[in-house]
Design an enzyme around this catalytic site. Structure first.
Site, short mmCIF file in Angstrom:
data_model
loop_
_atom_site.label_atom_id
_atom_site.label_comp_id
_atom_site.label_asym_id
_atom_site.label_seq_id
_atom_site.Cartn_x
_atom_site.Cartn_y
_atom_site.Cartn_z
N LEU A 350 0.83 -1.21 0.00
CA LEU A 350 0.00 0.00 0.00
C LEU A 350 0.86 1.25 0.00
CD1 LEU A 350 -2.69 -0.95 2.67
CD2 LEU A 350 -3.07 -0.68 0.22
N GLY A 351 1.99 1.16 0.64
CA GLY A 351 2.84 2.34 0.70
C GLY A 351 4.08 2.08 1.52
N GLY A 353 6.27 3.93 4.34
CA GLY A 353 6.27 5.07 5.24
C GLY A 353 7.63 5.26 5.87
N GLY A 356 8.42 1.99 7.85
CA GLY A 356 8.16 0.65 7.36
C GLY A 356 7.25 0.61 6.16
N VAL A 358 3.82 -0.82 4.26
CA VAL A 358 2.47 -1.20 4.66
C VAL A 358 1.83 -2.04 3.56
CG1 VAL A 358 0.23 -0.36 5.46
CG2 VAL A 358 2.28 0.97 5.92
N ASP A 470 3.02 12.86 15.37
CA ASP A 470 3.25 12.92 13.93
C ASP A 470 1.95 13.12 13.17
OD1 ASP A 470 4.84 13.06 11.73
OD2 ASP A 470 5.23 10.91 11.56
#
Ligand SMILES: *[C@@H]1O[C@H](CO)[C@@H](O)[C@H](O)[C@H]1NC(C)=O
Ligand SMILES: *[C@@H]1O[C@H](CO)[C@@H](O)[C@H](O)[C@H]1NC(C)=O
Ligand SMILES: *[C@@H]1O[C@H](CO)[C@@H](O)[C@H](O)[C@H]1NC(C)=O
Ligand SMILES: *[C@@H]1O[C@H](CO)[C@@H](O)[C@H](O)[C@H]1NC(C)=O
Ligand SMILES: *[C@@H]1O[C@H](CO)[C@@H](O)[C@H](O)[C@H]1NC(C)=O
Ligand SMILES: *[C@@H]1O[C@H](CO)[C@@H](O)[C@H](O)[C@H]1NC(C)=O
Ligand SMILES: *[C@@H]1O[C@H](CO)[C@@H](O)[C@H](O)[C@H]1NC(C)=O
Ligand SMILES: *[C@@H]1O[C@H](CO)[C@@H](O)[C@H](O)[C@H]1NC(C)=O
Length: 632
Positions: A350-351, A353, A356, A358, A470
């Site tokens: 998914l992405g 970051g 880490g 995802v 964050d």
């Protein structure tokens, strides 16, 4: 024949048993009882009826062996009846139990085909709610099951043929002195007494509950008009049913009496068997609970063949240390997550970051969609605190927080499992010019409100203050209805322990970091508010906090301040909105954004005040055009 009968009568009289034996019984403890038992149910040596022990996903039944003839065959009327019993629910962990116990009238002694967990050993998913069950149950339910429309996780309900209660109320008892109901906790581990009275004349079923030593209150907790004529069959059995889910819980009955056409005999409370001492109960500060509801449904996977596991040990090897067992946060098996994400395949990514990658996944059994974050760690330091933090975060529950479902761990690797958010992160909608349609004003407003209320919960409404550290558009995720939820919260020890302790690095993301943090590097609720202010501006302006399009790195906050001073604040709103809003709203929201991102911490509002501004419960202070000396 006649002599036989009179002989029987004489014997009965002599032994003190009346002719209504079959219609009435009293058990002060079950040492010498005639009960039909199945499943986990057993009579302990001191005479307690223990329906379930602390084995999970099990059920137990105990029925009075002799059938009841509750119906008058000549006119079809159901007889009135009355019963009372003393029960206790002993969860292994103080504040979480599952799933409850029920008094039951049923055509059979056991309840064949019934399931444990939320079905309480009464029904299964095919016969639940079917009128051919002929089952009446009074449930003492300690888990909130949405599927059955449960009102809470601590209620008493009247169930006819299914688990969706006809009538239910939070467990509570009437106190004569104050003339009102007082809450009771079913899972407190304490003994409580329940009375169930049915009057055929009135067709009224009353259920009354009270703490052990309190006599029967004058007002029942539940009083329902129920015509049992079609439910009661010629022969019925009366008993108890109970089940456990994934939480360790013992369900006990200490005493029980029953009578047809009359008041159930009072129990002799002083002669009831005593419960086991509670000192063995495990003390736990943090555990994941509410989860259990959902998670229960899909835990079952682990039943995989051991040989298989050994063979594939290298692939699925996990690290589990003893102290982790203390936490009871749901720990997924690595294998489960491996399967769910198709082996962490690129197509499921998914992405990527800050800390880490995802992956999207689907749990094999329940088909629940999840997002799995893989974080590598190389130090042992802080691991324990980190797991502790996960455990406490998984207890955070708010509709505007992305729910942490559990975790898994391998050597050098952590996996965090979150609920899946189908619309992804907010930043894509804000900046991706190719992503039509852009967000409308009302969607943006809803997201801002949502994130504000999630953050308020973290700061003020949970038992501890949780600092997010964050907040930014890419940490706000959108569900299928475009509700904004804050993700990645409270993982401070991950940030803290990820690097050398002495180099106190600043936590956060450039552009959102409050000025004071560069000096003290101590995150506070106020530094969260600063980042939230930047976030608001971002959402309204549709621009990144540091605007690359300007030749110099221009901070969004400075740009909005400048427009405010020049009296043209509405010029900063996202052009894609095409002015489709009430003029007053963006101005108010932008001013809140400016107030929150004020350079002086003391000048920033608290999240509670922010909510009040958003709800127009508190009017915004004047914001001086020089951008200084604002006090709330
Ligand atoms: C619970 O009862 C079952 C059957 O009586 C038994 O096999 C099991 O070991 C018991 N579990 C515990 C934790 O006592
Ligand atoms: C059963 O019903 C009949 C007819 O109404 C009545 O005469 C009889 O007394 C009833 N029996 C009991 C035990 O109530
Ligand atoms: C559900 O319970 C009914 C009645 O006891 C039984 O006949 C049926 O087989 C059960 N169904 C399942 C799926 O277990
Ligand atoms: C209820 O159960 C009966 C007997 O098990 C079955 O024939 C009937 O189809 C069920 N009704 C529903 C609505 O499931
Ligand atoms: C009793 O419990 C109910 C439901 O959990 C709750 O709404 C109510 O506020 C509680 N009442 C008191 C006096 O604590
Ligand atoms: C049930 O409770 C109501 C209200 O307190 C009372 O009027 C009625 O007599 C009770 N019925 C039984 C069977 O206890
Ligand atoms: C109760 O139900 C029976 C059978 O369904 C019906 O004959 C009777 O009239 C009902 N009684 C009341 C008071 O509704
Ligand atoms: C209740 O039980 C106690 C202890 O077993 C006994 O001494 C007492 O007589 C009993 N009371 C009644 C009313 O039976």
């Amino acid at each position: 024949m006649e002599t036989k009968l009179s002989l029987l009568l004489v014997i009965c009289l002599l032994t003190g048993i009346t002719a209504t034996t079959y219609d009435e019984f009293t058990y002060n403890g079950f040492k010498r009882s005639e009960l039909y038992l199945d499943g986990m149910a057993e009579i302990t040596p001191n005479g307690l009826l223990r329906l379930t022990n602390t084995t999970t996903m099990q059920q137990g039944h105990a029925f009075h062996k002799v059938p009841l003839h509750l119906k008058n065959n000549s006119d079809g009327n159901v007889y009135s009846f009355s019963t009372c019993f003393v029960f206790a629910i002993r969860p292994e962990y103080p504040d979480v139990g599952g799933d409850g116990v029920a008094l039951v009238l049923s055509p059979t002694k056991g309840l064949p085909g019934a399931l444990p967990k939320q079905y309480l050993g009464l029904f299964n998913f095919t016969n639940n709610g079917n009128s051919s069950n002929h089952v009446l149950a009074i449930e003492l339910d300690t888990i909130l099951n949405m599927e059955f429309g449960d009102i809470d996780n601590n209620h008493v309900g009247i169930d006819v043929n299914g688990l969706s209660s006809k009538n239910a109320a939070p467990a509570s008892y009437f106190i004569e002195r104050i003339g009102n109901f007082q809450n009771l906790s079913l899972i407190s581990g304490k003994s409580m007494q329940v009375w169930v009275d049915y009057s055929n004349l009135e067709k009224k079923l009353n259920v009354t509950i009270s703490p052990f030593s309190v006599p029967k209150p004058s007002h029942p907790l539940l009083s329902s008009f129920i015509n049992l004529s079609s439910l009661i069959l010629d022969t019925m059995y009366v008993g108890f049913s109970s089940s456990t889910g994934s939480m360790l819980t013992s369900h006990y009955v200490l005493g029980w009496s029953f009578k047809m056409n009359g008041q159930a005999p009072a129990l002799n409370l002083s002669s009831l068997p005593s419960l086991p001492s509670e000192k063995h109960r495990r003390k736990l500060t943090s555990l994941i609970i509410w989860l259990a509801l959902g998670v229960e449904v899909f835990i079952t996977i682990t039943a995989c063949c051991i040989a298989y596991i050994i063979r594939r040990k290298a692939r699925y090897a996990e690290v589990l240390e003893e102290w982790e067992l203390e936490h009871r946060t749901h720990r997924f098996s690595y294998k489960e997550l491996f399967k769910a994400t198709k082996g962490f395949g690129e197509e499921n990514l998914l992405g990527v970051g800050g800390c880490g990658r995802v992956y999207k996944g689907k749990l094999p059994t329940s088909k629940t969609e999840i997002a799995v974050k893989r974080i590598s760690h190389d130090s042992k330091q802080g691991l324990r605190e980190f797991v502790g933090e996960i455990a406490s975060n998984s207890q955070l529950r708010h509709r505007n927080l992305v729910q942490l479902l559990g975790y898994s761990r391998r050597k050098g690797e952590f996996l965090l499992v979150y609920e899946f958010m189908s619309n992804g992160s907010l930043d894509k909608f804000l900046y991706d010019a190719n992503k039509p349609p852009s967000l409308s004003w009302s969607q943006r407003l809803k997201i801002i409100r949502g994130v504000a209320s999630g953050l308020l919960y973290l700061h003020e409404e949970w038992e501890q203050i949780v600092i997010h550290r964050d907040i930014k558009a890419s940490n706000v995720l959108l569900d299928s209805e475009m509700n904004g939820k804050l993700g990645d919260f409270g993982l401070s020890s991950l940030y803290d322990h990820g690097s050398d302790h002495r180099t106190t690095h600043v936590v956060g993301t450039i552009g959102y970091i409050a000025p004071e943090l560069t000096k003290t590097s101590r995150a506070t609720t106020s530094s969260d508010v600063f980042a939230f202010g930047v976030f608001i501006l971002e959402v309204v302006c549709g621009r990144r906090p540091i605007m690359p399009e300007a030749s110099l790195d221009l901070h969004l906050v400075d740009w909005v301040w400048r427009s405010w001073r020049n009296g043209v604040i509405l010029e900063v709103t996202d052009a894609r909105l095409e002015g489709d809003y009430d003029l007053g709203e963006p101005e108010l929201i932008l001013k809140i954004g400016l107030l929150c991102s004020h350079p002086v911490p003391a000048a920033r509002p608290t999240m509670r005040q922010v909510m009040q501004f958003l709800n127009a419960d508190l009017s915004l202070p004047e914001i001086p055009k020089d951008g200084k000396d604002i006090t709330v």
